[in-house]
Structures are given as structure tokens and as C-alpha cells.
Design an enzyme around this catalytic site. Sequence first.
Site, mmCIF file in Angstrom:
data_model
loop_
_atom_site.group_PDB
_atom_site.id
_atom_site.type_symbol
_atom_site.label_atom_id
_atom_site.label_comp_id
_atom_site.label_asym_id
_atom_site.label_seq_id
_atom_site.Cartn_x
_atom_site.Cartn_y
_atom_site.Cartn_z
ATOM 1 C CG ASN A 12 -8.896 16.101 28.934
ATOM 2 O OD1 ASN A 12 -7.866 16.610 28.118
ATOM 3 N ND2 ASN A 12 -9.679 16.711 29.363
ATOM 4 N N PRO A 13 -6.802 14.549 26.136
ATOM 5 C CG PRO A 13 -7.214 14.447 23.792
ATOM 6 C CD PRO A 13 -7.873 14.403 25.296
ATOM 7 C CG ASP A 65 -12.015 14.639 39.246
ATOM 8 O OD1 ASP A 65 -12.329 14.059 38.241
ATOM 9 O OD2 ASP A 65 -12.838 15.025 40.196
ATOM 10 C CE LYS A 81 -3.381 25.562 32.863
ATOM 11 N NZ LYS A 81 -4.262 24.751 31.944
#
Length: 214
Positions: free
Chosen positions: A18-19, A77, A186
Site C-alpha cells: 500500500n503506497p 494491519d 496527523k
Amino acid sequence: MSSSHRKLSGRIVIATHNPGKLAEMRELLAPYGVEAVSAGELSLGEPDETGETFQANARIKAVAAADAAQLPAFADDSGIVVHALDGAPGIYSARWAGPDKDFTAAMTRIERLLQERGATGPDKRGAHFVSALCVAWPDGHVEEVEARVDGTLVWPPRGSAGFGYDPMFLPEGHDRTFGEMTSLEKHGLPPLGLGLSHRARAFVKLAEICLDQR
């Protein structure tokens, strides 16, 4: 997890294709002097995520990458848990985006289901992100942690930063979605704090036991 913790050093594999997740993991690891190579760069396959929890799936990915590359492997995950949807999509968060990783469609699906259940007010739109991190070594040793961040879901989505469900997730105590925040905001890493996002909070826990800052 073993009672005797092990430190990471040298070269490690980030077990993701996943980039967006890869970019975040590399950013989090940058201050610690480890060389991070992705599973994609090593042409490693993606194991079947057959676990029933975030932690189980993180372990599956880390152990598979460590075994294939014969290097320590770092896996995440993560997903979004929507309270009014009985915890869905949860561990299936990525699958809701389909093979094309269409998270706009996935967010639209969540909103449609919330509307069907009459979840229109903020008090009925609670959700939390979960991140389970696992580091596995080729000899089978693992270290694993988990963290979450609570918030509410907004519609329409706001912002184009981040990835996944970020544009519809408004973290508790903030007036901007993850999609409207810079990566530094973030993550909430120093000097801004000790972790705002679920992944940053989990990473802080992992760094305490596995990493030495340069």
C-alpha cells in the site's frame, strides 16, 4: 510477545504493498537510522490475511515477509471500526475498497449504511481507527503492539491528504479530518505530541521497545 524485547537495527522490510501506508511507515522510521525496503521492492508476495483480529493479520504479514526476505519485517494491519455498523468494516476495511482500492466507493458505502440506520447526528456516527503493528525476525521472534484513535464520521469527506478513510474521519478534540491534516499533524509526533493517529500511537509504543533514536 517475548518477555525479552529485541532491538531493530540495520535493514528491515516494510511488509506492505500500500503506497500510502508505506510512505507513513517510512516517515515514522526515519529518525531511527534503519534502512527500510518495501515488500514490493523485494518482489515479495502478499500472504492471505486469514486472521480474525488486526493483530493476527499484522503478524501473518510480518512473519511471511521476514521468512521470505530473511530480514526483520515490520507490518501494520489497520482499519476503521464504525460503531453504528456493529464494528464494520473493521478488519475488512481494505476489502471494502475492492481490488481497485477505491476508498471513495468504500466511504460512500459506509455513509449509505449509516443513513439506512438513521445515524445522522454526530452522537450516532462514532468510529475509531485501529492500528496493530508487528515486527518479526527470521528466527520467529516477534514484537507486537496495538493502538486506536476515536472520533466521528463526517459527510461529505473533507480534504485530500492522507489515504483510505482519512477524509471522513474527524478525530476527537479536533475540527479537521485526517484528510485535512499534514502528515506531521496527523502523526502528532514531537514537537506536537506523542501520537495522534492510530498508527503513530502504535508506533510510539513499538519504538519504546524496539528502536533507538539516532
